[in-house]
Design a protein around this motif. Structure first.
Motif, mmCIF file in Angstrom:
data_model
loop_
_atom_site.group_PDB
_atom_site.id
_atom_site.type_symbol
_atom_site.label_atom_id
_atom_site.label_comp_id
_atom_site.label_asym_id
_atom_site.label_seq_id
_atom_site.Cartn_x
_atom_site.Cartn_y
_atom_site.Cartn_z
ATOM 1 N N ASN A 171 0.689 -1.224 0.045
ATOM 2 C CA ASN A 171 0.030 0.136 0.050
ATOM 3 C C ASN A 171 0.839 1.341 0.157
ATOM 4 O O ASN A 171 1.860 1.269 0.378
ATOM 5 C CB ASN A 171 -1.037 -0.027 1.237
ATOM 6 N N PHE A 172 0.303 2.381 -0.818
ATOM 7 C CA PHE A 172 1.030 3.693 -0.560
ATOM 8 C C PHE A 172 0.544 4.032 1.072
ATOM 9 O O PHE A 172 -0.234 3.482 1.676
ATOM 10 C CB PHE A 172 0.275 4.677 -1.526
ATOM 11 N N PRO A 173 1.039 5.139 1.379
ATOM 12 C CA PRO A 173 0.803 5.876 2.611
ATOM 13 C C PRO A 173 -0.264 6.326 2.649
ATOM 14 O O PRO A 173 -0.828 6.621 1.467
ATOM 15 C CB PRO A 173 2.208 6.790 2.985
ATOM 16 N N PRO A 174 -0.946 6.936 3.586
ATOM 17 C CA PRO A 174 -2.121 7.850 3.337
ATOM 18 C C PRO A 174 -1.830 8.923 2.392
ATOM 19 O O PRO A 174 -0.931 9.644 2.419
ATOM 20 C CB PRO A 174 -2.430 8.442 4.881
ATOM 21 N N LEU A 175 -2.842 9.067 1.516
ATOM 22 C CA LEU A 175 -2.821 9.986 0.563
ATOM 23 C C LEU A 175 -4.023 11.178 0.601
ATOM 24 O O LEU A 175 -5.172 10.659 1.313
ATOM 25 C CB LEU A 175 -3.083 9.348 -0.866
ATOM 26 N N LEU A 176 -3.725 12.192 0.447
ATOM 27 C CA LEU A 176 -4.872 13.329 0.354
ATOM 28 C C LEU A 176 -5.455 13.156 -0.946
ATOM 29 O O LEU A 176 -4.783 13.607 -2.048
ATOM 30 C CB LEU A 176 -4.121 14.656 0.613
ATOM 31 N N PHE A 177 -6.748 12.920 -1.352
ATOM 32 C CA PHE A 177 -7.271 13.085 -2.282
ATOM 33 C C PHE A 177 -8.303 14.014 -2.448
ATOM 34 O O PHE A 177 -8.793 14.763 -1.768
ATOM 35 C CB PHE A 177 -8.420 11.960 -2.486
ATOM 36 N N LEU A 178 -8.234 14.801 -3.708
ATOM 37 C CA LEU A 178 -9.067 15.847 -4.138
ATOM 38 C C LEU A 178 -10.175 15.357 -5.100
ATOM 39 O O LEU A 178 -10.001 14.615 -6.350
ATOM 40 C CB LEU A 178 -8.248 17.122 -4.635
ATOM 41 N N ASN A 179 -11.298 15.546 -4.794
ATOM 42 C CA ASN A 179 -12.668 15.064 -5.400
ATOM 43 C C ASN A 179 -12.997 16.220 -6.542
ATOM 44 O O ASN A 179 -13.404 17.126 -6.392
ATOM 45 C CB ASN A 179 -13.965 14.856 -4.521
ATOM 46 N N VAL A 236 -17.991 14.647 -0.579
ATOM 47 C CA VAL A 236 -16.704 14.654 0.028
ATOM 48 C C VAL A 236 -15.657 15.613 -0.820
ATOM 49 O O VAL A 236 -15.680 15.193 -2.251
ATOM 50 C CB VAL A 236 -16.233 13.298 0.310
ATOM 51 N N MET A 237 -15.456 16.617 -0.409
ATOM 52 C CA MET A 237 -14.605 17.646 -0.894
ATOM 53 C C MET A 237 -12.997 16.903 -1.382
ATOM 54 O O MET A 237 -12.534 16.909 -2.357
ATOM 55 C CB MET A 237 -14.426 18.837 -0.446
ATOM 56 N N ALA A 238 -12.443 16.566 -0.040
ATOM 57 C CA ALA A 238 -11.187 15.977 -0.037
ATOM 58 C C ALA A 238 -11.348 14.965 1.002
ATOM 59 O O ALA A 238 -12.004 14.896 2.092
ATOM 60 C CB ALA A 238 -9.988 16.991 0.087
ATOM 61 N N SER A 239 -10.319 13.801 0.912
ATOM 62 C CA SER A 239 -10.292 12.794 1.719
ATOM 63 C C SER A 239 -8.951 12.340 2.047
ATOM 64 O O SER A 239 -8.067 12.789 1.286
ATOM 65 C CB SER A 239 -11.268 11.354 1.262
ATOM 66 N N ILE A 240 -8.899 11.669 2.927
ATOM 67 C CA ILE A 240 -7.261 10.798 3.539
ATOM 68 C C ILE A 240 -7.789 9.521 3.400
ATOM 69 O O ILE A 240 -8.673 8.837 4.031
ATOM 70 C CB ILE A 240 -6.993 11.305 4.542
ATOM 71 N N HIS A 241 -6.949 8.593 2.468
ATOM 72 C CA HIS A 241 -7.287 7.319 2.338
ATOM 73 C C HIS A 241 -5.864 6.678 1.985
ATOM 74 O O HIS A 241 -4.891 7.285 1.539
ATOM 75 C CB HIS A 241 -8.367 6.826 1.612
ATOM 76 N N TRP A 242 -5.823 5.216 1.945
ATOM 77 C CA TRP A 242 -4.801 4.584 1.226
ATOM 78 C C TRP A 242 -5.221 4.006 0.033
ATOM 79 O O TRP A 242 -6.272 3.514 -0.017
ATOM 80 C CB TRP A 242 -3.757 3.674 2.076
ATOM 81 N N ASN A 243 -4.065 3.154 -0.655
ATOM 82 C CA ASN A 243 -4.411 2.250 -1.605
ATOM 83 C C ASN A 243 -3.362 1.617 -1.960
ATOM 84 O O ASN A 243 -2.301 1.774 -1.471
ATOM 85 C CB ASN A 243 -5.075 3.120 -2.911
ATOM 86 N N ASP A 244 -3.575 0.595 -3.027
ATOM 87 C CA ASP A 244 -2.602 -0.424 -3.348
ATOM 88 C C ASP A 244 -1.514 0.342 -4.501
ATOM 89 O O ASP A 244 -1.158 -0.462 -5.282
ATOM 90 C CB ASP A 244 -3.047 -1.594 -4.052
ATOM 91 N N GLY A 245 -0.927 1.390 -4.007
ATOM 92 C CA GLY A 245 -0.148 2.144 -5.082
ATOM 93 C C GLY A 245 1.184 1.415 -5.332
ATOM 94 O O GLY A 245 1.406 1.615 -6.735
#
Length: 657
Positions: free
Chosen positions: A384-392, A528-537
Motif C-alpha cells: 500500500n501507499f501511505p495515506p494520501l490526500l485525495f481531491l474530489n 466529500v471535497m477531499a479525503s485521506i485514505h490509502w490504496n495499493d499504489g
C-alpha cells in the motif's frame, strides 16, 4: 526501492508510543502451544520421487486416499529459489513437513485467502514480469493480445480428488456468468480492457484440457489478472461437479428444494451465491465441503476457531520431492477486536503476523515482548501507499462556477500544486511514523510553503477574512474540508498535521473522521471535497491492482465513473482533462504491464494522476512490521518490498524446530 532499517530495542521505547497504546483485551489462548513435528525418513521416496507427508500416510495406508504419485498431476509446479519470492529479498531452502500455522484474525478467513497459491499464472512476489504457468501447464497470448490460449495440467485435481477440466471453465462462463438467473455476473477483469462497456471474453473450448479466451480488442493487461490473488483462480475455474447440485438447470428438483429450504434461499441463484464463495470467504461456514485448489482446505468450523488441513492434491512440490505446503494445518483462532489480536501476538500465539494484523505504532510492544513470545520483528515495505490526500474533482460539479471547480480544473493545477508544497511529508513521517517511512515521493517531494502561498495568490485566493484565512476566488469564505474513514489509527494524526500545515499557508481547514459505512455513503452522494485514505499504489505498476481508478478508495472522480459505467445515464460527463485520464487508462490495458509498452503506459498514467493532483502522498513509501516465530524458515528478508509477501509465501514456510 527504498530499503528500510531493522528495528532495534534502542530505537523504540514504550513511553515514546504511549499516546498510541490501546488497552489490551484478554486472549483465551494459553501462552504456550507445542509444535510437535513428525519424524519420517526423507529417503523414502515414491516411484516418481515424492515424499509422502506423514500427516496423510494413515489415510493412504487405509485406502481412503490415493498415494502421492496418483494424487499429483503429470507435471507439477516446482517451487524453489525465485519461484514464490524474488530471490534478492529471500533465501529459499527446501524444508520438512509438519507443524501448524496459528493465526488470530478478527474474521474467519483472516489473511489466508492471500496464501492459497492458486493463481492461474505465478510470478515471484507481487510482480508480473516472470510469468510461470501455475494452475495451467501452458499459456500463450496471441501477438495482438486479443486471444489467450490455456492448457490445463494433466491430472490436476480439486481437493476432493475430482479432475480439473475445461468443463469447470465452460460451466462458469456459460452456466453462471451468462445465465440470467445465476446472480453471478462477469467479473470486471473478464471484460475487454476491464471496460464494462465493451464485450466480455468469448470462450472456445478445444478439448478436456485446452481452451481459449478471445477479447474484442487488445488486452495485454489481462495477464495481470491471471497473476492476481484478488480474483484468484475462481475468475476462470469453479468445481462444476460440485456446484451443479445447486444449479436450476442441473440439479434434481426435489434435492434442490431441500438445499433451498436448508439455506433459507428463495432461488437457486441466491443459493449459488452462498455456495460459490470467493477466496476471501474461504473460512466461512458455507465453505465447508467446497472443493478448492488451495494449499489448505477448511475442515472444521467452530464459533471461535477455523481449522484448515493440507490439501492432499495440491500440485506444488519442491526439488527434494516434498509436496507443499510444508505445514500440515492452519488454525485461525478468532479474536473479537484488534486489542485481542495485539495480546495474542504479544503472547506468542501467532506464527506469522503481517499485513493488517500488525501496525507500526505497536512496534515497541512487539519488540519488547519478543523474548517472552519467542518471536522476532523485521520491517518490509508495503503493498500500500501511505495515506494520501485525495481531491474530489467532481465535488460541486453541478455548479460550474463554484470556486472548487475553478480550483481543481485549473489547467496549470496551481491549487493542487500549492497543497502539495504546503504539506511537509518529512514532518508527518517523524511525528506519526517515527521517521521510518521513505523519502518524500511523487508530487509531494518538494516542501516549500512560500511557493505555496504564491500559487494560492495566483489562483485568486489573495484576499483574507478578519481571521486571516484566505477567501475563495469568488471573494467568499472558503473552507477546505477533509473527510476520512476511521479504519486506520494513523489517519487521524495525519489529518491533524495536514490541517496545521495547510492552515500555515492561509487555508481554513476542517477535518472529520467517520466510520467506513458513512464514508462510503458520503462518497456515493458526492459529498466529500477531499479525503485521506490509502490504496495499493505499490502494486499499480504490476497491474495486479487497479485502484487508482476514480471510484476506488479516495474516490477522486466518482461521478465521472458513474457516467462511464452507466453509459451516460448517471453521473457527470467527464470534462476534457478527466476524459484524458480515461483514455490513458484504457490504452494502458492494451499491453502486458511488464512489457516496454506497458511500462511506458504506466508512467504516462502516473504523470496524469500526479500532475492533476488526484492525490497527494502525505509521507514517503510506507513500511510495515512483520512479527514471526523464531525457527520459521523461508520468510522474506528485512527491507523486502511487500509485507504481503510474508503471507503469500505461507505454503513455503517450514519449522526448523
Amino acid at each position: 526501492m527504498h530499503r528500510t532499517p531493522q528495528i532495534t530495542r534502542r530505537q523504540f521505547t514504550l513511553g515514546s508510543l504511549a499516546a498510541f497504546m490501546l488497552p489490551l483485551a484478554g486472549c483465551s489462548l494459553s501462552s504456550e502451544i507445542p509444535q510437535d513435528l513428525p519424524t519420517y525418513d526423507e529417503s523414502e521416496k515414491s516411484a516418481r520421487g515424492f515424499v509422502e507427508p506423514p500427516f496423510l500416510r494413515e489415510r493412504v495406508k487405509a485406502g481412503t486416499l490415493p498415494p502421492i504419485d496418483e494424487r499429483l498431476p503429470e507435471d507439477c509446479f516446482v517451487v524453489g529459489s525465485g519461484t514464490l519470492l524474488q530471490p534478492r529479498y529471500a533465501t529459499w531452502r527446501d524444508g520438512r513437513y509438519g507443524g501448524t500455522i496459528r493465526n488470530t484474525p478478527t474474521s474467519p478467513t483472516g489473511n489466508l485467502n492471500l496464501a492459497t497459491g492458486s493463481t492461474i499464472l505465478r510470478s515471484p512476489s507481487q510482480t508480473t514480469d516472470q510469468s510461470m504457468p501455475n494452475v495451467v501447464s501452458a499459456f500463450e497470448p496471441s501477438p495482438d493480445m486479443r486471444t489467450f490460449a490455456f492448457t490445463l495440467r494433466k491430472g490436476l485435481r480439486w481437493s476432493d480428488g475430482e479432475k480439473v477440466t475445461t468443463e469447470d471453465v465452460r460451466f462458469l462462463v456459460e452456466d453462471l456468468y451468462q445465465h440470467p438467473d445465476s446472480n453471478t455476473p462477469f467479473p470486471t477483469d473478464l471484460f475487454t480492457q476491464r471496460d464494462t462497456r465493451l464485450a466480455p471474453a468469448t470462450l472456445r473450448v478445444i478439448d478436456e484440457l485446452r481452451f481459449e479466451l478471445e477479447f474484442a480488442a487488445p488486452y495485454g493487461q489481462f495477464v495481470a489478472a491471471l497473476h492476481s490473488w484478488i480474483p484468484t483462480v475462481s475468475m476462470l475455474f469453479v468445481p462444476a461437479h460440485h456446484l451443479k447440485r445447486y444449479h436450476g438447470d442441473y440439479a434434481d428438483p426435489a434435492a434442490l428444494q431441500q438445499e433451498l429450504d436448508a439455506a433459507g434461499a428463495s432461488s437457486w441463484g441466491e443459493l449459488m451465491t452462498m455456495k460459490n464463495l470467493p477466496s476471501w470467504s474461504s473460512g466461512e461456514a458455507d465453505a465447508l465441503g467446497l472443493p478448492v485448489l488451495n494449499a489448505w482446505v477448511l475442515t472444521e468450523v467452530k464459533e471461535t476457531t477455523r481449522v484448515f488441513e493440507r490439501n492432499p492434491y495440491f500440485w506444488h512440490v519442491d526439488a527434494s520431492g516434498h509436496q507443499l505446503p510444508y505445514a500440515d494445518s492452519v488454525v485461525n483462532y478468532l479474536v473479537v477486536d484488534d486489542d485481542a489480536l495485539l495480546r495474542a501476538v504479544m503472547d506468542g500465539q501467532v506464527t506469522v503476523a503481517a499485513g493488517d494484523n500488525v501496525t507500526l505504532n505497536n512496534m515497541a510492544v512487539y519488540t519488547q515482548s519478543g523474548e517472552h513470545a519467542d518471536t522476532r520483528v523485521f520491517l518490509t515495505n508495503s503493498f500500500n501507499f501511505p495515506p494520501l490526500l485525495f481531491l474530489n474533482h467532481d465535488y460541486r460539479h453541478d455548479a460550474p462556477d463554484d470556486p472548487w471547480q475553478q480550483l481543481v480544473a485549473d489547467p496549470d493545477a496551481r491549487f493542487g500544486r500549492a497543497l502539495s508544497l504546503a504539506i511537509d511529508p518529512e514532518a508527518i513521517n517523524r511525528s506519526v511514523y517515527f521517521g521510518l517511512h521513505g523519502e518524500p515521493m511523487l508530487n509531494s517531494a518538494e516542501h516549500d510553503p512560500e511557493k505555496a502561498r504564491t500559487l494560492l495568490d495566483q489562483v485568486g485566493m489573495d484576499q483574507v477574512d478578519d481571521k486571516g484565512y484566505r477567501l475563495g476566488p469568488d471573494g467568499a469564505s472558503f473552507t477546505f474540508a477533509i473527510t476520512f474513514p476511521t479504519i486506520a489509527l494513523d489517519f487521524a494524526p495525519v489529518a491533524e498535521l495536514v490541517r496545521s500545515q495547510l492552515e500555515d499557508v492561509g487555508l481554513r481547514v476542517t477535518i472529520k473522521g467517520v466510520d467506513d459505512g458513512l464514508f462510503g455513503q458520503l462518497v456515493s452522494d458526492n459529498a466529500v471535497m477531499a479525503s485521506i485514505h490509502w490504496n495499493d499504489g505499490a502494486g499499480w505498476s504490476t497491474g495486479i491492482s487497479n485502484d487508482y481508478m476514480p471510484n476506488e478508495k479516495g474516490a477522486w472522480s466518482p461521478e465521472t465513473w458513474a457516467y462511464v459505467q452507466s453509459k451516460g445515464e448517471q453521473g457527470r460527463k467527464p470534462p476534457p482533462y478527466v476524459q484524458e485520464f480515461y483514455d490513458i487508462a484504457s490504452r494502458r490495458t492494451e499491453h502486458p504491464p511488464a512489457s516496454p509498452e506497458g511500462k511506458a503506459a504506466y508512467e504516462r498514467l502516473m504523470e496524469w494522476l500526479t500532475g492533476h493532483y488526484a492525490f497527494i502522498p502525505t509521507t514517503g513509501l510506507r513500511v510495515k512490521p512483520n512479527v514471526v516465530k523464531n525457527g520459521v524458515a523461508n520468510l522474506p528478508d528485512a527491507g523486502a518490498p511487500f509485507e504481503l509477501d510474508t503471507i503469500l509465501n505461507l505454503e513455503g514456510i517450514w519449522f526448523e524446530r
